[in-house]
Design a protein around this motif. Sequence first.
Motif, PDB file in Angstrom:
ATOM      1  N   LYS A  97      47.159  41.850  48.774  1.00 47.60           N
ATOM      2  CA  LYS A  97      47.639  41.973  47.534  1.00 47.60           C
ATOM      3  C   LYS A  97      46.460  42.990  46.644  1.00 47.60           C
ATOM      4  N   ASN A  98      45.489  43.168  47.080  1.00 47.59           N
ATOM      5  CA  ASN A  98      44.323  44.039  46.510  1.00 47.59           C
ATOM      6  C   ASN A  98      43.945  43.046  45.268  1.00 47.59           C
ATOM      7  N   THR A  99      43.891  41.807  45.487  1.00 44.14           N
ATOM      8  CA  THR A  99      43.487  40.783  44.402  1.00 44.14           C
ATOM      9  C   THR A  99      42.592  39.948  44.849  1.00 44.14           C
ATOM     10  N   VAL A 100      41.462  39.752  43.536  1.00 45.22           N
ATOM     11  CA  VAL A 100      40.573  38.567  43.812  1.00 45.22           C
ATOM     12  C   VAL A 100      40.779  37.879  42.706  1.00 45.22           C
ATOM     13  N   TYR A 101      40.757  36.437  42.983  1.00 40.46           N
ATOM     14  CA  TYR A 101      40.796  35.212  41.921  1.00 40.46           C
ATOM     15  C   TYR A 101      39.536  34.647  41.606  1.00 40.46           C
ATOM     16  N   LEU A 102      39.641  34.085  40.713  1.00 39.71           N
ATOM     17  CA  LEU A 102      38.388  33.032  40.064  1.00 39.71           C
ATOM     18  C   LEU A 102      38.957  31.894  39.823  1.00 39.71           C
ATOM     19  N   GLN A 103      38.981  30.672  40.537  1.00 41.76           N
ATOM     20  CA  GLN A 103      39.485  29.548  39.977  1.00 41.76           C
ATOM     21  C   GLN A 103      38.357  28.893  39.344  1.00 41.76           C
ATOM     22  N   MET A 104      38.605  28.360  37.994  1.00 40.70           N
ATOM     23  CA  MET A 104      37.497  27.761  36.980  1.00 40.70           C
ATOM     24  C   MET A 104      37.859  26.546  36.735  1.00 40.70           C
ATOM     25  N   THR A 151      35.698  28.795  42.269  1.00 43.66           N
ATOM     26  CA  THR A 151      35.978  29.107  43.275  1.00 43.66           C
ATOM     27  C   THR A 151      36.455  30.366  43.435  1.00 43.66           C
ATOM     28  N   ILE A 152      35.553  31.421  44.374  1.00 43.46           N
ATOM     29  CA  ILE A 152      36.307  32.841  44.308  1.00 43.46           C
ATOM     30  C   ILE A 152      37.110  33.210  45.619  1.00 43.46           C
ATOM     31  N   SER A 153      38.313  33.780  45.645  1.00 44.49           N
ATOM     32  CA  SER A 153      38.766  33.936  46.808  1.00 44.49           C
ATOM     33  C   SER A 153      39.324  35.279  46.565  1.00 44.49           C
ATOM     34  N   ARG A 154      39.995  35.823  47.740  1.00 45.64           N
ATOM     35  CA  ARG A 154      40.741  37.339  47.690  1.00 45.64           C
ATOM     36  C   ARG A 154      41.817  37.349  48.530  1.00 45.64           C
ATOM     37  N   ASP A 155      42.811  38.216  48.106  1.00 40.54           N
ATOM     38  CA  ASP A 155      43.922  38.392  49.124  1.00 40.54           C
ATOM     39  C   ASP A 155      44.040  39.788  49.248  1.00 40.54           C
ATOM     40  N   ASN A 156      43.352  40.516  50.301  1.00 39.74           N
ATOM     41  CA  ASN A 156      43.294  41.936  50.479  1.00 39.74           C
ATOM     42  C   ASN A 156      44.669  42.517  50.505  1.00 39.74           C
ATOM     43  N   VAL A 197      34.085  37.354  28.108  1.00 39.52           N
ATOM     44  CA  VAL A 197      35.036  38.220  28.583  1.00 39.52           C
ATOM     45  C   VAL A 197      34.578  38.290  30.213  1.00 39.52           C
ATOM     46  N   TYR A 198      35.815  37.945  31.058  1.00 43.49           N
ATOM     47  CA  TYR A 198      35.472  38.106  32.388  1.00 43.49           C
ATOM     48  C   TYR A 198      35.863  39.299  33.042  1.00 43.49           C
ATOM     49  N   TYR A 199      34.999  40.050  34.061  1.00 49.80           N
ATOM     50  CA  TYR A 199      35.426  41.320  34.524  1.00 49.80           C
ATOM     51  C   TYR A 199      35.249  40.935  35.965  1.00 49.80           C
ATOM     52  N   CYS A 200      36.023  42.080  36.820  1.00 47.39           N
ATOM     53  CA  CYS A 200      35.656  42.029  38.196  1.00 47.39           C
ATOM     54  C   CYS A 200      35.135  43.425  38.599  1.00 47.39           C
ATOM     55  N   ASN A 201      34.406  43.574  39.630  1.00 46.68           N
ATOM     56  CA  ASN A 201      33.865  44.915  40.134  1.00 46.68           C
ATOM     57  C   ASN A 201      33.603  44.770  41.434  1.00 46.68           C
ATOM     58  N   THR A 202      32.941  45.650  42.384  1.00 49.58           N
ATOM     59  CA  THR A 202      32.549  45.755  43.466  1.00 49.58           C
ATOM     60  C   THR A 202      30.979  45.060  43.181  1.00 49.58           C
ATOM     61  N   TRP A 203      30.491  44.576  44.348  1.00 47.18           N
ATOM     62  CA  TRP A 203      29.149  43.723  44.407  1.00 47.18           C
ATOM     63  C   TRP A 203      28.440  44.091  45.452  1.00 47.18           C
ATOM     64  N   THR A 246      42.629  30.098  35.951  1.00 41.19           N
ATOM     65  CA  THR A 246      42.595  30.942  37.199  1.00 41.19           C
ATOM     66  C   THR A 246      42.730  32.247  36.515  1.00 41.19           C
ATOM     67  N   LEU A 247      41.698  33.172  37.127  1.00 35.01           N
ATOM     68  CA  LEU A 247      41.706  34.366  36.759  1.00 35.01           C
ATOM     69  C   LEU A 247      42.092  35.442  38.102  1.00 35.01           C
TER      70      LEU A 247
END
Length: 116
Positions: free
Chosen positions: A76-83, A69-74, A93-99, A19-20
């Motif tokens: 906590k300003n956090t986005v998750y990626l369950q793999m 599965t992607i999820s977010r907790d606004n 290498v995994y990155y996050c950004n706006t989309w 989980t990222l």
Amino acid sequence: QVQLVESGGGLVQAGGSLTLSCVASGRTSSLLPMGWFRQAPGNEREFVAAISWSGGATYYADSAKGRFTISRDNAKNTVYLQMNDLKPEDTAVYYCNTWPTARLSWGQGTQVTVSS
């Protein structure tokens, strides 16, 4: 200025799970769709998954459907990626950004290595 910090990567055997997490400083990011991207050595950065600002809509690359599965907790300003069911080809290498447009400076990313 919003900064992105990714974490949660590691070395895992094929079939394993990780989980990222992506923490964004600054609240403006909670209003934007967010995405996960990845870059393997020698390859272009590619889209993996995205989530609307409310979390009500999610989008996945074909390679991620059914496994990630992607999820977010606004709050906590956090986005998750369950793999789940990770494969060697998920190594990157995994990155996050706006989309869909990456509007923020890229973070350092988090390395995911899947051994066969």
